[in-house]
Design a protein around this motif. Structure first.
Motif, short mmCIF file in Angstrom:
data_model
loop_
_atom_site.label_atom_id
_atom_site.label_comp_id
_atom_site.label_asym_id
_atom_site.label_seq_id
_atom_site.Cartn_x
_atom_site.Cartn_y
_atom_site.Cartn_z
N SER A 1 31.08 5.41 19.85
CA SER A 1 32.52 5.67 20.51
C SER A 1 33.32 4.46 20.20
CB SER A 1 32.17 5.68 22.20
OG SER A 1 33.61 5.66 22.52
N TYR A 2 34.54 4.49 20.38
CA TYR A 2 35.65 3.51 19.97
C TYR A 2 36.85 3.74 20.61
CZ TYR A 2 38.75 1.01 16.51
OH TYR A 2 39.71 0.38 16.08
N PRO A 3 36.71 3.42 22.12
CA PRO A 3 37.78 3.41 22.69
C PRO A 3 38.90 2.53 22.57
CG PRO A 3 35.84 3.03 24.31
CD PRO A 3 35.50 2.77 22.76
N ALA B 1 38.73 -2.90 9.62
CA ALA B 1 37.36 -3.84 10.11
C ALA B 1 36.53 -2.92 10.65
CB ALA B 1 37.99 -4.88 11.18
N LEU B 2 36.79 -1.84 11.34
CA LEU B 2 35.77 -1.24 12.15
C LEU B 2 34.70 -0.35 10.91
CD1 LEU B 2 34.84 0.46 14.47
CD2 LEU B 2 36.19 2.29 13.87
N ALA B 3 35.57 0.22 9.87
CA ALA B 3 34.66 0.70 8.73
C ALA B 3 33.75 -0.54 8.25
CB ALA B 3 35.48 1.28 7.50
N VAL C 1 35.34 11.86 14.20
CA VAL C 1 35.91 13.29 14.88
C VAL C 1 37.29 12.90 15.76
CG1 VAL C 1 35.52 15.01 16.52
CG2 VAL C 1 33.57 13.87 15.35
N VAL C 2 38.37 13.24 15.26
CA VAL C 2 39.87 12.93 15.63
C VAL C 2 40.82 14.06 15.47
CG1 VAL C 2 41.73 11.01 15.76
CG2 VAL C 2 39.41 10.04 15.01
N ASP C 3 41.59 14.14 16.18
CA ASP C 3 42.51 15.18 16.16
C ASP C 3 43.45 15.37 14.96
OD1 ASP C 3 45.36 14.72 16.98
OD2 ASP C 3 44.53 13.70 18.44
N TYR D 1 35.03 -1.28 20.37
CA TYR D 1 36.35 -1.40 21.06
C TYR D 1 37.30 -1.71 20.17
CZ TYR D 1 33.32 -1.22 25.13
OH TYR D 1 32.38 -0.67 25.76
N GLU D 2 38.53 -1.22 20.12
CA GLU D 2 39.65 -1.61 19.37
C GLU D 2 39.87 -3.27 19.48
OE1 GLU D 2 42.57 1.99 19.64
OE2 GLU D 2 43.66 0.16 18.75
N SER D 3 39.85 -3.65 20.68
CA SER D 3 40.17 -5.16 20.92
C SER D 3 39.13 -6.09 20.12
CB SER D 3 40.01 -5.34 22.43
OG SER D 3 38.77 -5.09 22.86
N ARG E 1 46.49 15.02 14.18
CA ARG E 1 47.85 14.24 14.06
C ARG E 1 47.51 13.05 13.27
NH1 ARG E 1 48.99 14.32 20.05
NH2 ARG E 1 46.96 13.87 19.81
N GLN E 2 46.25 12.71 13.35
CA GLN E 2 45.88 11.33 12.73
C GLN E 2 45.44 11.60 11.15
OE1 GLN E 2 43.73 8.67 15.04
NE2 GLN E 2 44.76 9.22 17.17
N SER E 3 45.64 12.63 10.58
CA SER E 3 45.02 12.82 9.32
C SER E 3 45.72 11.77 8.37
CB SER E 3 45.39 14.41 8.90
OG SER E 3 44.75 15.47 9.50
N LEU E 4 47.08 11.65 8.35
CA LEU E 4 47.59 10.64 7.37
C LEU E 4 47.03 9.39 7.59
CD1 LEU E 4 49.58 9.91 5.00
CD2 LEU E 4 51.23 9.84 6.79
N HIS E 5 47.07 8.92 8.98
CA HIS E 5 46.26 7.67 9.28
C HIS E 5 45.00 7.46 8.47
CE1 HIS E 5 44.57 4.53 11.69
NE2 HIS E 5 43.76 5.23 12.01
N PHE E 6 43.96 8.48 8.66
CA PHE E 6 42.83 8.37 8.22
C PHE E 6 42.74 8.28 6.58
CE2 PHE E 6 41.31 9.23 12.24
CZ PHE E 6 40.59 8.23 12.47
N1 ARG Z 1 41.60 5.79 20.61
C1 ARG Z 1 42.24 6.87 19.70
C2 ARG Z 1 43.23 7.64 20.25
O1 ARG Z 1 43.08 7.92 21.44
C3 ARG Z 1 41.25 7.60 18.81
C4 ARG Z 1 40.35 6.66 17.97
C5 ARG Z 1 39.81 7.23 16.56
N2 ARG Z 1 38.96 6.46 16.06
C6 ARG Z 1 39.21 5.86 15.12
N3 ARG Z 1 38.33 5.05 14.06
N4 ARG Z 1 40.59 5.27 14.67
O2 ARG Z 1 44.04 8.55 19.48
#
Ligand code: ARG
Length: 604
Positions: free
Chosen positions: A169-171, A347-349, A364-366, A281-283, A368-373
């Motif tokens: 998980s990555y809150p 850094a996460l990767a 697994v992310v919706d 965690y993002e932080s 709308r974040q396709s370009l981001h990844f």
């Molecule tokens: N916390 C992000 C959101 O709610 C999703 C994180 C997805 N994972 C990642 N590695 N960017 O939009």
């Protein structure tokens, strides 16, 4: 399913070809589409063509020669054990298995393998599935639920397929959104907080909505209003700066409030039977991500425009030598030196691969974040990070409501917990009406399993690429293609076995050499498909494949249940064979249901 037999046939065909000086290449076997009996087939076209090419042609067109070889091979095979008949048609040889032997084999192996029936061999590859990563200081809504059930189902499938699997998980615990909540909470609400862990997220969301409104530029603003808004914004920025500098007061406030969200998240995951192995965690990747930025600048991959008051950017298309715009230019550090969501993913990767030694990483992310990844993975590639090609974004469609998109800022969301409570209540009502004899203490347990199963299936039976409008009545429906329909197949199987009053494990293996009904054959065919379905779903990252399958399996069981007597059968041998079939089908149902997050119940 027939690998061993195919090997035996292959050896015989090889021997025949050698004797007759026919150049034999690799044989490809294809299952014959099931039509009441099982079969496998292979073609001799390639061989006939190779023969012609090698100048060994005996003056016949390839199709004619292929058919000739097929007929000769058929002759040479003679009678084979376990084979009911052989056909040579149109250059193919079709081998049909003895139905009773296949039936016995499927039933026996399901009973013998038990919970492992359908599982794949160990694959020696470690796969990470990252999911259940909502932002903190926020409620857990039905969109987060889609994410979580999709990720958990994928993790179960990948694991069952034979891969070592890590759930991560990555809150999102930091960013301007989080700071906005923190600022307003501290300013207007400090000291008040709801007791119930499931009310706090919603409460913070309300604060966020209010704060966003205070900070938004309005039409026809008076000078006083404008000044007020700008003062608020300056306070918020100052708070972010303090967070960044590690200010003790701000950090403590942030950790306390963050814990509210994490507590709720853990509680929901426990309700869903999801056990996360690793928490990022993002932080925590904020600092390491800034080091990567320095490296990218030093190596000329990123352009530092801070001297002119600008940010640090990566001109991805240009660096990749692409003429057309595709990945665009990405900002990886703001002019004030703070990192961005994208920066942190670099850094996460690195942590996933270098610290946890995963071989593959699925996000697994919706959608709308396709370009981001795409940008993140390309920047990793430019940086020289080899495993960038082992990163996959599993996108899924957005969940909206009949009245429109969910909006945190407007406070318009459907909470998972509300839907969950409503689901349980509706099942309890149905039980009270249809099964009033069910003891009180069992009711809640059954209601939870049925309610959650309905929700899970309503999410997973929709292609993940499709957007979804969440309609509670549809999600909690019991009719048609639903979780409860599938659970009911398991209930019926259980009830037959209970009434039989025998221990199926002690029944002798059956031969199934009586006249099998189409319902039995269809049920066995469905049971035999599980292993293939699991491998397909794991390699395509598509829980939908299993969701569709488990419905078809349940459907085959219901048809069998309606049409074929088990306990009322006259012949004792047939009765025992059917009891074993029921027990085996029940096992296969349980295995497949687990993969899509549906818990079996014994009564409902
Ligand atoms: N916390 C992000 C959101 O709610 C999703 C994180 C997805 N994972 C990642 N590695 N960017 O939009």
């Amino acid at each position: 399913m027939f690998e061993n037999e195919q090997k035996v046939f292959e050896e015989k065909i090889h021997a025949f070809c050698e004797q007759n000086d026919i150049p034999l290449g690799e044989l490809k076997w294809l299952p014959i589409p099931f039509s009441g009996e099982w079969g496998t087939s292979t073609s001799f076209f390639a061989i006939a063509a190779a023969e012609a090419k090698a100048g060994k042609s005996i003056g016949k067109p390839v199709p004619v020669r292929a058919q000739e070889i097929a007929e000769q091979v058929k002759e040479s095979l003679g009678d084979l054990p376990g084979i009911s008949h052989i056909e040579a048609v149109k250059g193919y040889i079709n081998l049909f298995f003895s139905t009773s032997q296949v039936a016995a084999r499927v039933v026996d192996s399901a009973l013998e393998a038990g919970v492992r029936f359908g599982a794949g061999q160990p694959k020696n590859e470690r796969v990470m599935v990252e999911f259940a990563q909502p932002n903190t200081h926020h409620s857990f809504h039905i969109g987060h639920y889609r994410n979580t059930i999709l990720g958990e189902s994928l993790a179960r499938i990948v694991q069952f397929a034979g891969f070592e699997t890590i759930r991560a998980s990555y809150p999102g615990d930091i960013g301007l959104g989080v700071i906005t909540v923190l600022w307003a909470y501290e300013k207007f609400y400090k000291g008040q907080e709801p007791r119930d862990i499931h009310e706090r997220g919603q409460w913070l969301l309300k604060i966020y909505a209010e704060a966003s409104n205070l900070l938004a530029e309005k039409e026809n603003e008076t000078p006083e209003e404008k000044a007020q808004r700008e003062a608020y914004d300056a306070e918020r920025r100052e708070m972010y700066r303090k967070w960044d500098a590690g200010d003790l007061y701000v950090r403590t406030l942030w950790l306390e409030t963050r814990e509210w969200s994490l507590e709720e998240l853990r509680d929901i995951l426990a309700m869903m039977d999801v056990r996360i192995d690793t928490w990022f965690y993002e932080s925590e990747v904020d600092e390491p991500s800034k080091k990567i930025v320095d490296e990218l600048i030093a190596r000329g991959i990123a352009t530092d425009e801070r001297a002119n008051g600008g940010p640090v950017i990566v001109k991805i298309d240009e660096k990749l030598g692409l003429e057309k715009e595709r990945y665009r230019t990405a900002v990886i550090l703001r002019s004030d030196g703070t990192s961005l969501y994208l920066t942190k993913d670099l850094a996460l990767a690195e942590q996933k691969f270098d610290e946890l030694h995963v071989d593959r990483s699925i996000y697994v992310v919706d959608n709308r974040q396709s370009l981001h990844f795409q940008q993140a993975f390309k920047i990793l590639e430019l940086w020289g990070f080899k495993q960038a090609e082992k990163c996959f974004h599993l996108a899924y469609g957005f969940v909206s409501l009949p009245e429109g998109a969910m909006s945190s800022r407007k406070g318009r969301v459907v909470l998972f917990k509300e839907v969950y409570d409503e689901a349980i209540q509706r099942v309890l009502d149905v039980i009270a009406e249809k099964n009033p004899n069910l003891p009180e203490n069992e009711r809640v347990d059954v209601a939870k399993k049925v309610g959650l199963g309905a929700l899970a299936y309503s999410m997973l039976s929709v292609d993940n690429n499709k957007d979804m409008i969440f309609e509670i009545n549809d999600a909690l429906s019991f009719d048609g293609r639903t979780g409860p329909y599938i659970q009911n197949a398991y209930v019926r199987a259980t009830s037959i076995l209970r009434k039989a009053g025998v221990d199926v494990a002690k029944l002798p293996p059956a031969t199934y050499d009586y006249e099998l009904t189409v319902h039995e054959i269809e049920l066995i065919e469905q049971m035999s498909r599980l292993a293939g379905v699991v491998q397909q779903a794991a390699s395509e990252y598509r829980p939908l494949v299993v969701a569709t399958y488990v419905y078809e399996l349940a459907n085959a069981f219901h048809s069998f249940y309606h049409a074929v007597p088990v306990l009322q059968t006259e012949s004792n041998a047939v009765k025992q064979a059917r009891l074993r079939l029921v027990a085996a089908a029940r096992q296969v149902l349980a295995n497949a249901m687990y993969l899509v997050g549906i818990n079996p119940v014994e009564v409902m």
